[in-house]
Design an enzyme around this catalytic site. Structure first.
Site, PDB file in Angstrom:
ATOM      1  N   GLY A   1       0.824  -1.203   0.000  1.00  0.00           N
ATOM      2  CA  GLY A   1       0.000   0.000   0.000  1.00  0.00           C
ATOM      3  C   GLY A   1       0.859   1.253   0.000  1.00  0.00           C
ATOM      4  O   GLY A   1       0.522   2.257   0.623  1.00  0.00           O
TER       5      GLY A   1
ATOM      6  N   TYR B   1     -15.374  -1.785   9.154  1.00  0.00           N
ATOM      7  CA  TYR B   1     -14.015  -1.260   9.334  1.00  0.00           C
ATOM      8  C   TYR B   1     -13.523  -1.570  10.746  1.00  0.00           C
ATOM      9  O   TYR B   1     -12.422  -2.106  10.930  1.00  0.00           O
ATOM     10  CB  TYR B   1     -14.017   0.251   9.087  1.00  0.00           C
ATOM     11  CG  TYR B   1     -12.691   0.921   9.304  1.00  0.00           C
ATOM     12  CD1 TYR B   1     -11.661   0.814   8.378  1.00  0.00           C
ATOM     13  CD2 TYR B   1     -12.468   1.711  10.438  1.00  0.00           C
ATOM     14  CE1 TYR B   1     -10.440   1.448   8.577  1.00  0.00           C
ATOM     15  CE2 TYR B   1     -11.261   2.351  10.641  1.00  0.00           C
ATOM     16  CZ  TYR B   1     -10.251   2.223   9.713  1.00  0.00           C
ATOM     17  OH  TYR B   1      -9.049   2.850   9.907  1.00  0.00           O
TER      18      TYR B   1
ATOM     19  N   ILE C   1      -0.613  -2.078  -6.204  1.00  0.00           N
ATOM     20  CA  ILE C   1      -1.561  -2.902  -6.943  1.00  0.00           C
ATOM     21  C   ILE C   1      -1.841  -2.232  -8.287  1.00  0.00           C
ATOM     22  O   ILE C   1      -1.548  -1.055  -8.484  1.00  0.00           O
ATOM     23  CB  ILE C   1      -2.880  -3.113  -6.175  1.00  0.00           C
ATOM     24  CG1 ILE C   1      -3.538  -1.762  -5.863  1.00  0.00           C
ATOM     25  CG2 ILE C   1      -2.642  -3.909  -4.906  1.00  0.00           C
ATOM     26  CD1 ILE C   1      -4.927  -1.879  -5.269  1.00  0.00           C
TER      27      ILE C   1
ATOM     28  N   GLY D   1      -0.639   4.836  -0.939  1.00  0.00           N
ATOM     29  CA  GLY D   1      -1.743   5.390  -0.168  1.00  0.00           C
ATOM     30  C   GLY D   1      -1.316   6.587   0.672  1.00  0.00           C
ATOM     31  O   GLY D   1      -0.172   7.044   0.622  1.00  0.00           O
ATOM     32  N   GLN D   2      -2.248   7.088   1.488  1.00  0.00           N
ATOM     33  CA  GLN D   2      -1.999   8.285   2.280  1.00  0.00           C
ATOM     34  C   GLN D   2      -0.800   8.116   3.209  1.00  0.00           C
ATOM     35  O   GLN D   2       0.107   8.952   3.241  1.00  0.00           O
ATOM     36  CB  GLN D   2      -3.244   8.655   3.099  1.00  0.00           C
ATOM     37  CG  GLN D   2      -3.066   9.969   3.874  1.00  0.00           C
ATOM     38  CD  GLN D   2      -4.129  10.188   4.931  1.00  0.00           C
ATOM     39  OE1 GLN D   2      -4.820   9.255   5.340  1.00  0.00           O
ATOM     40  NE2 GLN D   2      -4.255  11.417   5.395  1.00  0.00           N
TER      41      GLN D   2
ATOM     42  N   LYS E   1     -10.627  -4.256  12.115  1.00  0.00           N
ATOM     43  CA  LYS E   1      -9.465  -3.798  12.884  1.00  0.00           C
ATOM     44  C   LYS E   1      -9.308  -4.583  14.185  1.00  0.00           C
ATOM     45  O   LYS E   1      -8.181  -4.923  14.576  1.00  0.00           O
ATOM     46  CB  LYS E   1      -9.575  -2.305  13.174  1.00  0.00           C
ATOM     47  CG  LYS E   1      -9.384  -1.423  11.940  1.00  0.00           C
ATOM     48  CD  LYS E   1      -8.034  -1.672  11.275  1.00  0.00           C
ATOM     49  CE  LYS E   1      -7.784  -0.762  10.100  1.00  0.00           C
ATOM     50  NZ  LYS E   1      -6.492  -1.042   9.417  1.00  0.00           N
TER      51      LYS E   1
ATOM     52  N   ILE F   1      -5.451  10.787  10.545  1.00  0.00           N
ATOM     53  CA  ILE F   1      -4.130  11.240  10.100  1.00  0.00           C
ATOM     54  C   ILE F   1      -4.295  12.461   9.193  1.00  0.00           C
ATOM     55  O   ILE F   1      -5.064  12.427   8.231  1.00  0.00           O
ATOM     56  CB  ILE F   1      -3.385  10.131   9.341  1.00  0.00           C
ATOM     57  CG1 ILE F   1      -3.293   8.865  10.201  1.00  0.00           C
ATOM     58  CG2 ILE F   1      -1.992  10.614   8.934  1.00  0.00           C
ATOM     59  CD1 ILE F   1      -2.521   9.032  11.483  1.00  0.00           C
TER      60      ILE F   1
END
Length: 314
Positions: A8, A143, A35, A11-12, A147, A173
């Site tokens: 990833g 979500y 990906i 990503g951010q 987690k 974040i």
């Protein structure tokens, strides 16, 4: 950590974590996993090796781990909270089935694994103020459920197989480099863009909705510091509370107005985002992280606001 795979990486968090780890460990030792459709560009592509690394394809992951002799995996593959609610099956496939693939490879190839958890792992029954390190976790979103499962599954592989798994519960974040991608706390990034563009900001959460937030440099510091920490000091492993600042929309709006007096905001509450936010803590107790691996944030709201506006203005 000698050879690191970031899953990833575009990503951010991944895009900035990849850059930071390359500064510390050398460009050639940090592989940017991606990906199809999210290939590295610019500095990420040119600054070091990259590889196709889809968490749902265990054979592909194993090939990458063997090719680059990976000993540490930062697994950042996940759908964020709002997106996950609209795609629960995909959220589980990436977040949990993908994690199983990574943990199995880590068990076979003797890799350490960092897979972040979130303040979303808590629920309405969790104490909202100074949320303890060890407390009830009964989230009602896919979500959050994924987690909690991430924390438990990672702990299982540590206690059952000795895989060196570690994680933190990230708050929202905030970053000026990469736009967020569908999280409940995204408003705290979007509000800065509106201020710099001199647009009125439409806030999707109501006044009084306090949430833990963290500036990206502190988030990177937390992830790397935990993975570099002395394992003999760690009583906990997966799901360390980490905290930096807590505010509601009105507080951050007023902080921005100190530097942008003309800035305007109005509220238009998004029911789904508000419901998710209401189930999350107001403020985490991160004393375990401070005691076990010397966690200490560097930014408060004032310092972050000044830095965000300066960088976005440029």
């Amino acid at each position: 950590m000698k050879n690191i795979l970031i899953i990833g990486s575009t990503g951010q968090i991944g895009s900035e974590l990849t850059r930071e780890l390359r500064k510390r460990y050398g460009n050639e030792h940090v592989i940017a996993g991606y990906i199809h459709g999210a290939e590295p560009t610019g500095e990420l592509k040119e600054g070091g090796p990259s590889a196709l690394a889809d968490v749902t394809n265990s054979e592909m992951l194993l090939d990458v781990v063997k090719k680059y002799q990976i000993d540490t995996i930062f697994n950042l593959a996940a759908l964020l909270s709002v997106v996950a609610e609209s795609k629960p099956l995909l959220a589980w496939k990436i977040g949990i089935d993908g994690l199983f693939n990574i943990l199995e490879i880590a068990r076979q190839q003797h890799c350490a694994v960092f897979t972040p958890s979130s303040i979303g792992s808590f629920g309405l029954e969790t104490p909202h103020d100074m949320t303890p390190q060890d407390t009830i976790q009964r989230p009602r979103t896919i979500y959050g459920i994924s987690k909690v499962t991430t924390e438990l599954l990672s702990d299982y592989y540590y206690y059952k197989y000795g895989v060196d798994t570690r994680s933190v519960r990230f708050p929202g974040i905030i970053s000026y480099l990469t736009l967020p991608g569908g999280g409940t706390t995204d408003y705290a990034v979007d509000i800065f863009y509106a201020a710099v563009r001199k647009e009125k900001f439409i806030c999707p959460l109501r006044q009084g909705t306090f949430l833990d937030m963290m500036y990206m440099p502190d988030a990177l510091h937390a992830a790397i510091s935990l993975m570099e920490a002395d394992p003999t000091r760690l009583i906990h492993r997966n799901g360390f509370n980490v905290a930096s600042m807590s505010f509601d929309p009105q507080i951050i709006y007023e902080e921005i107005k100190k530097l942008r007096p003309e800035f305007e905001m109005e509220y238009n509450v998004d029911p789904m985002k508000q419901a998710i936010a209401d189930s999350w803590p107001n403020r985490l107790d991160d004393s375990a992280a401070r005691q076990e691996w010397d966690w200490q944030p560097q930014y408060n709201l004032t310092a972050m606001t000044k830095d965000m506006l300066e960088h976005l203005s440029k």
